[in-house]
Design an enzyme around this catalytic site. Structure first.
Site, PDB file in Angstrom:
ATOM      1  CB  CYS A 256      40.540  51.745  38.079  1.00  0.00           C
ATOM      2  SG  CYS A 256      42.335  51.967  37.814  1.00  0.00           S
ATOM      3  CG  HIS A 305      42.934  47.630  37.545  1.00  0.00           C
ATOM      4  ND1 HIS A 305      41.899  48.412  36.738  1.00  0.00           N
ATOM      5  CD2 HIS A 305      41.945  46.985  38.159  1.00  0.00           C
ATOM      6  CE1 HIS A 305      40.427  48.180  37.458  1.00  0.00           C
ATOM      7  NE2 HIS A 305      40.643  47.135  38.246  1.00  0.00           N
ATOM      8  CG  HIS A 317      36.888  46.532  39.354  1.00  0.00           C
ATOM      9  ND1 HIS A 317      38.061  46.200  38.458  1.00  0.00           N
ATOM     10  CD2 HIS A 317      36.188  45.470  38.992  1.00  0.00           C
ATOM     11  CE1 HIS A 317      37.775  45.099  37.772  1.00  0.00           C
ATOM     12  NE2 HIS A 317      36.456  44.855  38.124  1.00  0.00           N
TER      13      HIS A 317
END
Length: 343
Positions: A256, A305, A317
């Site tokens: 990420c 995240h 993402h």
């Protein structure tokens, strides 16, 4: 003479009890097996999602340790280069002082204290040197330079030694985090292996439909992006479909924060490697309605995240292992939206 007796045979009652006990054990085992039915595909998905979240958290810690290792290695290399150059400078200073002593000797008498200095550490000696009439101002100045250079080299060597220890600790931590990530992913894979091919296909199709729906939503109205954020978002769009790999920062795979740091680098902006560090740059945006395309968006309380805001409540993402870079609704990330960051 020893007697030879036949072993006593178990009584019929004892045999009956043992047989009944064994039968009961078999029955209990059978009941236990029946009490733990195979989990449904939704239950498997929930458990694997939880494991993937734990793996991603460990991944960000792994990325942090890897980034620290890289920085330490560079700092140590720089220090070692400084020490090498400093030692060369010190040798030159010592040679110069020796030349002064030689010249003094040729002109009629080198001071015994200078002879002593040339073969020993000058630190204690220098405190007394300025009081000796026999030393010239040039010699005293040269002695001061030597002492200063020696102290600097000692400090740099100590700093390098400390960083080397820190590097060893960081490499140990890196190995632990890597094993932790691999263990979580291994558990998740075992759970997925309990599903049938049809069940796996059903889950994959559901995720694919959700991603397509998010992509269509992005085409709607959204607040315009700033120049740098817009350029970063466009760069990330070129990586849609690229696989997620923990610890990867492009260009052929990402995790990420690897995706977000790579995307901004393409826009000419250097941002930190991990999501927690990325959260501490730029201007924070707490209201989702104020987000603009290209803003960094963070999820979960520990901020493990991060993605890029895509507009209309969607993000672009790298979700987790087994997926690819894609659009997704912020409502389905699995953790709460904490805030955005405008770089």
């Amino acid at each position: 003479m020893a007697s030879h007796r036949r072993p006593k045979q178990p009584s019929r009652t004892r045999v009956t009890v043992l047989t009944a006990t064994a039968a009961a054990a078999v029955a209990l085992t059978s009941q236990a097996a029946q009490a733990a039915p195979k989990p449904s595909k939704d239950q498997v998905k929930a458990k694997t999602d939880a494991l993937y979240e734990q793996a991603e958290k460990a991944t960000e810690e792994y990325d942090g340790a890897k980034d620290k290792q890289k920085k330490l290695e560079q700092e140590i290399a720089d220090l070692q280069d400084k020490v090498a150059r400093g030692q060369s400078d010190l040798n030159t200073l010592r040679d110069g002082l020796g030349s002064l002593a030689s010249a003094q000797y040729r002109t009629g008498g080198i001071d015994p204290s200078v002879q002593l200095f040339l073969s020993s550490n000058p630190d204690d000696y220098l405190d007394k040197a300025s009081k000796l009439d026999q030393l010239s101002a040039q010699q005293i100045e040269q002695l001061k330079k030597v002492q200063k250079k020696q102290r600097m080299l000692a400090q740099q060597r100590q700093e390098a030694s400390t960083k080397l220890k820190d590097l060893a600790d960081t490499r140990t931590e890196l190995g632990k985090k890597k094993k932790e990530v691999q263990a979580k992913l291994g558990q998740a894979q075992k759970l997925l292996n309990t599903l049938t091919a049809q069940e796996k296909a059903t889950l994959a199709a559901k995720e694919e439909r959700a991603s397509r729906d998010s992509a269509r939503s992005v085409l709607g109205d959204a607040k315009p992006a700033s120049g740098r954020a817009g350029a970063a978002f466009q760069a990330a769009q070129t990586k849609i479909g690229t696989p997620y790999v923990y610890g990867a920062s492009g260009p052929s795979s990402f995790d990420c924060s690897g995706l977000t740091s790579w995307a901004y680098a393409q826009a000419g902006v250097s941002i930190p490697r991990t999501s927690q560090e990325q959260a501490n740059i730029g201007t924070r945006i707490y209201s989702q309605s104020d987000l603009q395309v290209g803003d960094l968006v963070f999820f979960f309380g520990d901020l493990h995240h991060v993605g890029l805001y895509a507009g209309n409540g969607q993000i672009l993402h790298a979700p987790r292992t087994g997926t690819v870079v894609r659009y997704e609704s912020m409502s389905t990330i699995g953790g709460p939206f904490e805030f955005g960051v405008r770089v």
